[in-house]
Design a protein around this motif. Sequence first.
Motif, mmCIF file in Angstrom:
data_model
loop_
_atom_site.group_PDB
_atom_site.id
_atom_site.type_symbol
_atom_site.label_atom_id
_atom_site.label_comp_id
_atom_site.label_asym_id
_atom_site.label_seq_id
_atom_site.Cartn_x
_atom_site.Cartn_y
_atom_site.Cartn_z
ATOM 1 N N LYS A 151 0.800 -1.233 0.000
ATOM 2 C CA LYS A 151 0.000 0.000 0.000
ATOM 3 C C LYS A 151 0.830 1.280 0.000
ATOM 4 O O LYS A 151 0.462 2.253 -0.647
ATOM 5 C CB LYS A 151 -0.993 0.015 1.166
ATOM 6 C CG LYS A 151 -1.999 -1.133 1.115
ATOM 7 C CD LYS A 151 -3.028 -1.025 2.224
ATOM 8 C CE LYS A 151 -4.011 -2.188 2.145
ATOM 9 N NZ LYS A 151 -5.034 -2.112 3.225
ATOM 10 N N MET A 152 1.931 1.309 0.738
ATOM 11 C CA MET A 152 2.788 2.494 0.752
ATOM 12 C C MET A 152 4.158 2.103 1.294
ATOM 13 O O MET A 152 4.249 1.437 2.325
ATOM 14 C CB MET A 152 2.177 3.599 1.619
ATOM 15 C CG MET A 152 2.891 4.941 1.526
ATOM 16 S SD MET A 152 2.138 6.196 2.619
ATOM 17 C CE MET A 152 0.458 6.260 1.979
ATOM 18 N N ASP A 153 5.223 2.487 0.589
ATOM 19 C CA ASP A 153 6.560 2.112 1.056
ATOM 20 C C ASP A 153 6.994 2.995 2.223
ATOM 21 O O ASP A 153 6.459 4.085 2.445
ATOM 22 C CB ASP A 153 7.574 2.203 -0.085
ATOM 23 C CG ASP A 153 7.768 3.628 -0.571
ATOM 24 O OD1 ASP A 153 8.605 4.345 0.006
ATOM 25 O OD2 ASP A 153 7.071 4.028 -1.530
ATOM 26 N N GLY A 154 7.986 2.514 2.957
ATOM 27 C CA GLY A 154 8.425 3.204 4.161
ATOM 28 C C GLY A 154 9.015 4.575 3.916
ATOM 29 O O GLY A 154 8.877 5.479 4.749
ATOM 30 N N VAL A 155 9.681 4.763 2.777
ATOM 31 C CA VAL A 155 10.268 6.071 2.467
ATOM 32 C C VAL A 155 9.164 7.106 2.266
ATOM 33 O O VAL A 155 9.252 8.235 2.755
ATOM 34 C CB VAL A 155 11.170 5.986 1.220
ATOM 35 C CG1 VAL A 155 11.629 7.375 0.792
ATOM 36 C CG2 VAL A 155 12.378 5.094 1.499
#
Length: 215
Positions: free
Chosen positions: A60-64
């Motif tokens: 769903k959304m990368d950590g960066v």
Amino acid sequence: MPITIFIADDHVILREGVVAILGKRPEFEVIGDAKDGQAALEGICILKPDIALLDVNMPKMDGVTVAQIIQTRCPETKCLILTMHTEDQIFFDALQAGVAGYVVKGAGSRELIDAIKIVYAGEMYISPSMTKMLVTHHLQNNQTAPPRHLQQLTNRELEVMHLLAKGMTNREIAAQLFISPNTVQTHRSHIMEKLELNNRADLIRYAVQHNLLKG
């Protein structure tokens, strides 16, 4: 008051392992966790932990991206990347996003604990193995001469810059150079001003790109 921590990682075993390690420490309190980036962002903005431990690759959304958004929505939370990735582009993307630390998975629990404490204290932490890899890469591929305004730095400022870029704290630098932490901070401010840098992340990029970490 314990340091409050939120952990985001899509690998259940690793996430639970980190929770278990940190949960045994009286100076830490794990107040939430998530298995994807969107849930992490929502949880962090609601709970406002002191530290957010983020994996890079998450659904769903990368950590960066999570770290970048957190800088705007809840800047009081400091983001620390905990990842298996050692690629320089991902590392620099993370620094650009405003993370306060970058720890490579496989590091011992002692390193993770130290990294959290250093980041909480307002310093930046980078795994030594990551710094060495980046220095080697840039020494081999980037032979650009340092820009002219680097010559404005005194010998002592160059020493301090070198140690800051290697990830040392003000206190560690003070001990090594036999000066006070306040003097280190003064040199640090002068370096940032002369080189037109905004933070330690900028300083590390500058030092690596211009081969200033040799020796």
